[in-house]
Design a protein around this motif. Sequence first.
Motif, PDB file in Angstrom:
ATOM      1  N   MET A  51       0.822  -1.214   0.000  1.00 41.00           N
ATOM      2  CA  MET A  51       0.000   0.000   0.000  1.00 41.00           C
ATOM      3  C   MET A  51       0.856   1.264   0.000  1.00 41.00           C
ATOM      4  SD  MET A  51      -3.141  -0.935  -0.232  1.00 41.00           S
ATOM      5  CE  MET A  51      -4.009   0.554   0.204  1.00 41.00           C
ATOM      6  N   SER A  52       2.013   1.222   0.638  1.00 39.24           N
ATOM      7  CA  SER A  52       2.847   2.420   0.710  1.00 39.24           C
ATOM      8  C   SER A  52       3.874   2.507  -0.423  1.00 39.24           C
ATOM      9  CB  SER A  52       3.556   2.500   2.064  1.00 39.24           C
ATOM     10  OG  SER A  52       4.445   1.427   2.222  1.00 39.24           O
ATOM     11  N   ALA A  53       4.017   1.450  -1.205  1.00 36.33           N
ATOM     12  CA  ALA A  53       4.988   1.471  -2.308  1.00 36.33           C
ATOM     13  C   ALA A  53       4.491   2.395  -3.406  1.00 36.33           C
ATOM     14  CB  ALA A  53       5.199   0.056  -2.849  1.00 36.33           C
ATOM     15  N   MET A  54       5.265   3.419  -3.689  1.00 39.74           N
ATOM     16  CA  MET A  54       4.880   4.409  -4.698  1.00 39.74           C
ATOM     17  C   MET A  54       6.093   4.763  -5.553  1.00 39.74           C
ATOM     18  SD  MET A  54       1.654   5.112  -4.298  1.00 39.74           S
ATOM     19  CE  MET A  54       1.485   6.621  -5.198  1.00 39.74           C
ATOM     20  N   THR A  61       5.438   2.465  -9.829  1.00 42.50           N
ATOM     21  CA  THR A  61       4.622   2.050  -8.686  1.00 42.50           C
ATOM     22  C   THR A  61       4.310   0.562  -8.774  1.00 42.50           C
ATOM     23  OG1 THR A  61       3.681   4.256  -8.380  1.00 42.50           O
ATOM     24  CG2 THR A  61       2.425   2.412  -7.476  1.00 42.50           C
ATOM     25  N   TRP A  62       3.950   0.072  -9.948  1.00 40.08           N
ATOM     26  CA  TRP A  62       3.679  -1.358 -10.133  1.00 40.08           C
ATOM     27  C   TRP A  62       4.907  -2.178  -9.765  1.00 40.08           C
ATOM     28  CZ3 TRP A  62       5.930  -5.111 -13.207  1.00 40.08           C
ATOM     29  CH2 TRP A  62       5.274  -6.337 -13.257  1.00 40.08           C
ATOM     30  N   VAL A  63       6.077  -1.771 -10.257  1.00 34.69           N
ATOM     31  CA  VAL A  63       7.309  -2.509  -9.974  1.00 34.69           C
ATOM     32  C   VAL A  63       7.540  -2.556  -8.466  1.00 34.69           C
ATOM     33  CG1 VAL A  63       9.828  -2.489 -10.226  1.00 34.69           C
ATOM     34  CG2 VAL A  63       8.372  -2.055 -12.219  1.00 34.69           C
ATOM     35  N   ARG A  64       7.386  -1.437  -7.795  1.00 33.33           N
ATOM     36  CA  ARG A  64       7.623  -1.386  -6.350  1.00 33.33           C
ATOM     37  C   ARG A  64       6.600  -2.231  -5.577  1.00 33.33           C
ATOM     38  NH1 ARG A  64      11.698   1.636  -5.077  1.00 33.33           N
ATOM     39  NH2 ARG A  64      12.469   3.198  -6.534  1.00 33.33           N
ATOM     40  N   LYS A  65       5.353  -2.195  -5.998  1.00 35.03           N
ATOM     41  CA  LYS A  65       4.334  -3.014  -5.338  1.00 35.03           C
ATOM     42  C   LYS A  65       4.598  -4.500  -5.564  1.00 35.03           C
ATOM     43  CE  LYS A  65       0.676   0.455  -5.250  1.00 35.03           C
ATOM     44  NZ  LYS A  65       0.516   0.567  -3.787  1.00 35.03           N
ATOM     45  N   LEU A 107      13.096  -7.162 -10.719  1.00 30.58           N
ATOM     46  CA  LEU A 107      12.374  -5.902 -10.526  1.00 30.58           C
ATOM     47  C   LEU A 107      13.306  -4.814 -10.019  1.00 30.58           C
ATOM     48  CD1 LEU A 107       9.194  -7.510  -8.975  1.00 30.58           C
ATOM     49  CD2 LEU A 107       9.227  -6.216 -11.126  1.00 30.58           C
ATOM     50  N   ASN A 108      14.190  -5.158  -9.075  1.00 29.85           N
ATOM     51  CA  ASN A 108      15.153  -4.174  -8.580  1.00 29.85           C
ATOM     52  C   ASN A 108      16.159  -3.787  -9.663  1.00 29.85           C
ATOM     53  OD1 ASN A 108      14.453  -3.347  -5.927  1.00 29.85           O
ATOM     54  ND2 ASN A 108      15.023  -5.368  -5.172  1.00 29.85           N
ATOM     55  N   ALA A 109      16.531  -4.726 -10.526  1.00 34.23           N
ATOM     56  CA  ALA A 109      17.425  -4.411 -11.645  1.00 34.23           C
ATOM     57  C   ALA A 109      16.744  -3.422 -12.584  1.00 34.23           C
ATOM     58  CB  ALA A 109      17.819  -5.691 -12.391  1.00 34.23           C
ATOM     59  N   TRP A 110      15.440  -3.595 -12.811  1.00 37.80           N
ATOM     60  CA  TRP A 110      14.703  -2.650 -13.654  1.00 37.80           C
ATOM     61  C   TRP A 110      14.740  -1.260 -13.027  1.00 37.80           C
ATOM     62  CZ3 TRP A 110      10.895   0.889 -13.227  1.00 37.80           C
ATOM     63  CH2 TRP A 110      10.397   1.408 -14.426  1.00 37.80           C
ATOM     64  N   LEU A 111      14.519  -1.191 -11.718  1.00 39.14           N
ATOM     65  CA  LEU A 111      14.554   0.117 -11.036  1.00 39.14           C
ATOM     66  C   LEU A 111      15.915   0.770 -11.216  1.00 39.14           C
ATOM     67  CD1 LEU A 111      12.649  -0.814  -7.747  1.00 39.14           C
ATOM     68  CD2 LEU A 111      11.873   0.824  -9.493  1.00 39.14           C
ATOM     69  N   ALA A 113      18.186   0.208 -13.511  1.00 40.68           N
ATOM     70  CA  ALA A 113      18.414   0.524 -14.923  1.00 40.68           C
ATOM     71  C   ALA A 113      17.689   1.787 -15.354  1.00 40.68           C
ATOM     72  CB  ALA A 113      17.979  -0.653 -15.801  1.00 40.68           C
ATOM     73  N   HIS A 114      16.660   2.162 -14.594  1.00 39.09           N
ATOM     74  CA  HIS A 114      15.904   3.375 -14.910  1.00 39.09           C
ATOM     75  C   HIS A 114      16.229   4.509 -13.961  1.00 39.09           C
ATOM     76  CE1 HIS A 114      13.809   0.391 -17.308  1.00 39.09           C
ATOM     77  NE2 HIS A 114      13.456   1.405 -18.060  1.00 39.09           N
ATOM     78  N   GLY A 115      17.400   4.419 -13.308  1.00 38.11           N
ATOM     79  CA  GLY A 115      17.862   5.487 -12.454  1.00 38.11           C
ATOM     80  C   GLY A 115      17.089   5.625 -11.143  1.00 38.11           C
ATOM     81  N   LYS A 116      16.430   4.556 -10.737  1.00 34.54           N
ATOM     82  CA  LYS A 116      15.623   4.582  -9.507  1.00 34.54           C
ATOM     83  C   LYS A 116      16.351   3.820  -8.400  1.00 34.54           C
ATOM     84  CE  LYS A 116      12.149   6.127 -12.068  1.00 34.54           C
ATOM     85  NZ  LYS A 116      11.646   7.464 -11.968  1.00 34.54           N
TER      86      LYS A 116
END
Length: 119
Positions: A51-54, A61-65, A107-111, A113-116
Amino acid sequence: MKKMMIMAVAAALGAAPAVAQMQGMNHGQMMQPTPANPYPAAEMDMHQKMMSAMGADATETWVRKMVEHHRGGIAMSRIVLRETKDPKVRQMATKTIAEQTKEVGELNAWLRAHGKRAQ
């Protein structure tokens, strides 16, 4: 007044029976682990984190959730490994841990790779 508003909205959406049933439940008892259901703490942790993943947009947001969703599956699988002797369930839980750990990594690799910031 707030309760009446919730009931009115629920009734309009066709959910009045479910809402009425939930109002009569003792939610504190539902959250206590039992031998038949040792999962409440893991479930609540997963749901709170989901719920708090944004993110900055719907994609992030989808990736974090999903990271939190998979971590919840890992936590529940670890619990069943402590609780069951059933070989098939142990096999499935072990497989779930491996697959969902891999997916959290992807999912973390995607984040990253997108500077997140990974989570």
